[in-house]
Motif scaffolding. Structure first.
Motif, mmCIF file in Angstrom:
data_model
loop_
_atom_site.group_PDB
_atom_site.id
_atom_site.type_symbol
_atom_site.label_atom_id
_atom_site.label_comp_id
_atom_site.label_asym_id
_atom_site.label_seq_id
_atom_site.Cartn_x
_atom_site.Cartn_y
_atom_site.Cartn_z
ATOM 1 N N LEU A 106 -0.179 -38.151 -23.238
ATOM 2 C CA LEU A 106 -1.490 -37.600 -23.574
ATOM 3 C C LEU A 106 -1.700 -36.268 -22.861
ATOM 4 O O LEU A 106 -1.383 -36.134 -21.672
ATOM 5 N N TYR A 107 -2.233 -35.304 -23.607
ATOM 6 C CA TYR A 107 -2.527 -33.975 -23.072
ATOM 7 C C TYR A 107 -4.004 -33.673 -23.333
ATOM 8 O O TYR A 107 -4.355 -33.040 -24.327
ATOM 9 N N PRO A 108 -4.882 -34.125 -22.448
ATOM 10 C CA PRO A 108 -6.329 -33.978 -22.701
ATOM 11 C C PRO A 108 -6.839 -32.543 -22.626
ATOM 12 O O PRO A 108 -7.894 -32.232 -23.185
ATOM 13 N N LYS A 109 -6.104 -31.662 -21.939
ATOM 14 C CA LYS A 109 -6.566 -30.279 -21.767
ATOM 15 C C LYS A 109 -5.750 -29.282 -22.594
ATOM 16 O O LYS A 109 -5.766 -28.082 -22.319
ATOM 17 N N ALA A 110 -5.063 -29.762 -23.615
ATOM 18 C CA ALA A 110 -4.238 -28.871 -24.432
ATOM 19 C C ALA A 110 -5.098 -27.819 -25.127
ATOM 20 O O ALA A 110 -6.244 -28.081 -25.513
ATOM 21 N N LYS A 111 -4.529 -26.640 -25.273
ATOM 22 C CA LYS A 111 -5.226 -25.560 -25.955
ATOM 23 C C LYS A 111 -5.432 -25.914 -27.426
ATOM 24 O O LYS A 111 -4.492 -26.301 -28.112
#
Length: 216
Positions: A106-111
């Motif tokens: 999971l990448y919650p802060k992805a652009k």
């Protein structure tokens, strides 16, 4: 003689048709034992050791974290954002009891919005394909409230790309349940197909016998 044969064929076909209906509508012969409680393990940036959540002690957090990945379709995008645009990574492992079943990054802060990556290699050796997916807008807050060291977001919208907010029953937490249901449906389908073939075969045999009796 012909009438007796017709009656015999009618009785056989009628009996098999009744059996066919019963097979199609009946559930599994025996109820499957209740699966062990589910849980999730979370590792990633800022976590010195895995964050272990279990349904018995943290039911709401387990449901919320699993809800971040349980809507994913079968096929995702082959390529994701650039590594520089992904931000912090958190790997979650979904468990049935103490047995790892599924894993996701999971990448919650992805652009451009949260992202989910599903590796092709899964802990239970299930066959799947690697893929990237748009995540829920609530991913960051869900992970934060579960114990992941992330900054609070005040503008998070409920739901997200994956859909609106949902209430998941407790038994939906077990990843093995879908496999058991699929096997049960497959068994019923095989029995149904077998009954259809048997009905057709007996019907054709009865017709052939009637024709033979008439012409002899």
């Amino acid at each position: 003689m012909v009438r007796r044969m017709r009656r015999l064929v009618a009785v056989l076909v009628g009996g098999l048709a009744a059996t066919l209906v019963a097979v199609a509508t009946a559930g599994p012969a025996t109820a499957a034992p209740k699966p062990p409680p589910a849980g999730v393990d979370i590792t990633g940036d800022g976590l010195a050791e895995p964050l272990r959540l279990r349904a018995e002690s943290h039911p709401q957090h387990v449901v919320a974290v699993i809800d971040q990945v349980n809507f994913l379709p079968g096929i995702g995008q082959k390529t994701g954002p650039k590594a520089a645009d992904l931000g912090p990574k958190y790997t979650i492992v979904v468990l049935a009891g103490d047995t790892p079943k599924q894993t996701f990054d999971l990448y919650p802060k992805a652009k451009g919005g949260p992202r989910v990556f599903r590796p092709a290699k899964q802990p239970d050796n299930r066959k799947t394909s690697a893929g990237w997916f748009l995540g829920r807008l609530s991913m960051s807050e869900t992970l934060r409230t579960a114990g992941v060291p992330l900054e609070r977001e005040f503008d998070t919208v409920s739901g997200g790309v994956g859909g609106g907010e949902r209430v998941i029953p407790e038994d939906a937490l077990d990843p093995a349940r879908d496999i058991d249901e699929a096997l049960g449906e497959m068994q019923r389908l095989l029995l149904l197909n077998g009954a259809v073939v048997l009905v057709i075969t007996l019907g054709l045999a009865g017709i052939a016998l009637l024709i033979r009796r008439r012409t002899s």
